[in-house]
Write an enzyme that holds these catalytic residues in place. Structure first.
Site, PDB file in Angstrom:
ATOM      1  N   HIS A  95     -23.964 -13.422 -41.241  1.00 56.57           N
ATOM      2  CA  HIS A  95     -23.231 -12.369 -40.520  1.00 56.57           C
ATOM      3  C   HIS A  95     -21.760 -12.790 -40.594  1.00 56.57           C
ATOM      4  CE1 HIS A  95     -22.223  -9.234 -37.868  1.00 56.57           C
ATOM      5  NE2 HIS A  95     -23.026  -9.478 -36.848  1.00 56.57           N
ATOM      6  N   ARG A 106     -21.838  -3.697 -31.054  1.00 54.18           N
ATOM      7  CA  ARG A 106     -20.501  -4.213 -31.330  1.00 54.18           C
ATOM      8  C   ARG A 106     -20.110  -4.088 -32.803  1.00 54.18           C
ATOM      9  NH1 ARG A 106     -22.538  -6.425 -27.018  1.00 54.18           N
ATOM     10  NH2 ARG A 106     -24.353  -6.467 -28.347  1.00 54.18           N
ATOM     11  N   THR A 107     -20.966  -4.557 -33.693  1.00 50.84           N
ATOM     12  CA  THR A 107     -20.590  -4.592 -35.111  1.00 50.84           C
ATOM     13  C   THR A 107     -20.361  -3.176 -35.634  1.00 50.84           C
ATOM     14  OG1 THR A 107     -21.935  -6.573 -35.339  1.00 50.84           O
ATOM     15  CG2 THR A 107     -21.308  -5.463 -37.369  1.00 50.84           C
ATOM     16  N   ARG A 109     -25.952  -3.257 -42.722  1.00 44.71           N
ATOM     17  CA  ARG A 109     -26.769  -4.173 -41.912  1.00 44.71           C
ATOM     18  C   ARG A 109     -28.225  -3.883 -42.250  1.00 44.71           C
ATOM     19  NH1 ARG A 109     -26.483  -5.662 -35.642  1.00 44.71           N
ATOM     20  NH2 ARG A 109     -24.867  -6.957 -36.570  1.00 44.71           N
TER      21      ARG A 109
HETATM   22  N1  ASP Z   1     -25.256  -9.479 -32.735  1.00 44.31           N
HETATM   23  C1  ASP Z   1     -25.674 -10.672 -33.427  1.00 44.31           C
HETATM   24  C2  ASP Z   1     -26.431 -10.317 -34.682  1.00 44.31           C
HETATM   25  O1  ASP Z   1     -26.497  -9.165 -35.046  1.00 44.31           O
HETATM   26  C3  ASP Z   1     -26.418 -11.617 -32.562  1.00 44.31           C
HETATM   27  C4  ASP Z   1     -27.666 -11.075 -31.921  1.00 44.31           C
HETATM   28  O2  ASP Z   1     -28.111  -9.971 -32.220  1.00 44.31           O
HETATM   29  O3  ASP Z   1     -28.222 -11.808 -31.117  1.00 44.31           O
HETATM   30  O4  ASP Z   1     -26.951 -11.211 -35.318  1.00 44.31           O
END
Ligand code: ASP
Length: 330
Positions: A136, A58-59, A108
């Site tokens: 985040h 998603r990100t 990231r």
């Molecule tokens: N997508 C979120 C994160 O990158 C939560 C997860 O990975 O559980 O922190």
């Protein structure tokens, strides 16, 4: 009101007005994604680089879509295909990318503090897309925007955050923001997955039903097994027996309670399928709002004039793995 920071490293230290300004700016970008032609020239001629040292669906996708909807050029680098596999340090990689004159670097990394480390050493705006168990910020901003869309307020709210609080960067960013906005925060999970500082963040609960009772918002978390160096739980079955958000557990919440989850979800572990897919679930709205939030952040930062780095770049040290949770947002 304006956002005067050169970077978005975290929500810790940001004021209520700054957080609301970011959410309002995101709100104003939403309609672009509803258009037939989803593109505006706002960042034409700007370059955004996404440097991802950890898995992301998603990100990563939403930063790329956000940049492209604003007409920026977007270059995506995954650690698996970068020269880090040949032994290059994070700093050397970032300095080389910065030498190509991007207008924004989105990073990231599994090391807490990595974005802060780079922000002090390269002359390019840095956006934290998740650093270890630390922060985040864009996730929390999209969570807040989604809550406001549906609950119509961000103050006088009881928000229960449930699950692996200890390893959750989503929790830390949300706690900073929710507290700045005046919400009541509850941290719910087994004692082994609650950090010592949880008591300073809000009410601590080890029982799911108590934790979600009369809550307006329930934020479920995935077990961050990639960050769990040892066994924090007797078994996954036992965890889900006590902490999976089922319809029965949800019935203890406030009548119009909404359910959020940053994804990826593990169905049947922390959230039952009928809750994840139910009417109370805002999980897909969160994903949609993620694009608007990232458009807002890129818009505010990539338009900045280049500023000299705070420190001379000849620093060989790499960021520590240990979470550094007390840094100020930049
Ligand atoms: N997508 C979120 C994160 O990158 C939560 C997860 O990975 O559980 O922190």
């Amino acid at each position: 009101m304006a956002f005067t920071h050169q970077h978005l490293l975290g929500l810790e230290g940001l004021s209520r007005d700054e957080i609301l300004f970011l959410i309002d700016t995101a709100d104003s970008f939403k309609e672009i994604s509803e258009r037939d032609i989803k593109k505006v020239p706002t960042l034409r001629g700007k370059t955004v680089v996404g440097l991802f040292y950890e898995a992301s669906t998603r990100t990563r996708t939403s930063f790329e879509i956000a940049a492209k909807r604003l007409s920026a050029d977007y270059v995506s680098i995954a650690s698996s295909t970068s020269s880090s596999t040949k032994g290059e340090t994070l700093l050397d990689t970032a300095r080389n990318i910065a030498a190509m004159r991007p207008d924004c670097l989105v990073i990231r990394h599994n090391a807490s503090g990595a974005p802060h480390f780079l922000a002090q050493r390269i002359d390019c705006p840095v956006v934290n897309a998740g650093d270890g168990a630390h922060e985040h910020p864009t996730q929390a901003l999209l969570d807040l925007l989604t809550i406001r869309d549906h609950v119509k307020r961000l103050d006088d709210l009881t928000v229960a955050i449930v699950g692996d609080i200890l390893h959750s960067r989503v929790t830390r960013s949300n706690v900073h923001a929710l507290k700045a906005l005046g919400a009541r925060v509850r941290l719910v999970g087994p004692p082994t997955l609650l950090p010592a500082e949880a008591a300073a963040w809000g009410e601590v609960h080890n029982d799911l039903h108590d934790g979600v009772r009369n809550a307006d918002v329930i934020m479920m978390l995935r077990l961050q097994r990639e960050r769990q160096g040892r066994n924090f739980l007797p078994s996954l079955d036992e965890y889900s027996r006590y902490f999976c958000l089922t319809r029965a557990a949800l019935s203890a919440a406030a009548p119009n309670a909404v359910v959020l989850h940053p994804g990826p979800i593990n169905r049947g572990v922390e959230i039952a399928s009928d809750v994840a897919d139910g009417a109370e679930s805002l999980i897909m709205d969160q994903v949609t709002n993620g694009v608007a939030v990232r458009m807002a952040v890129l818009f505010l930062l990539a338009n900045r004039a280049r500023q000299p780095s705070v420190e001379a770049p000849a620093v060989a040290a790499e960021p520590a793995e240990a979470p550094r949770l007390r840094r100020k947002a930049g």
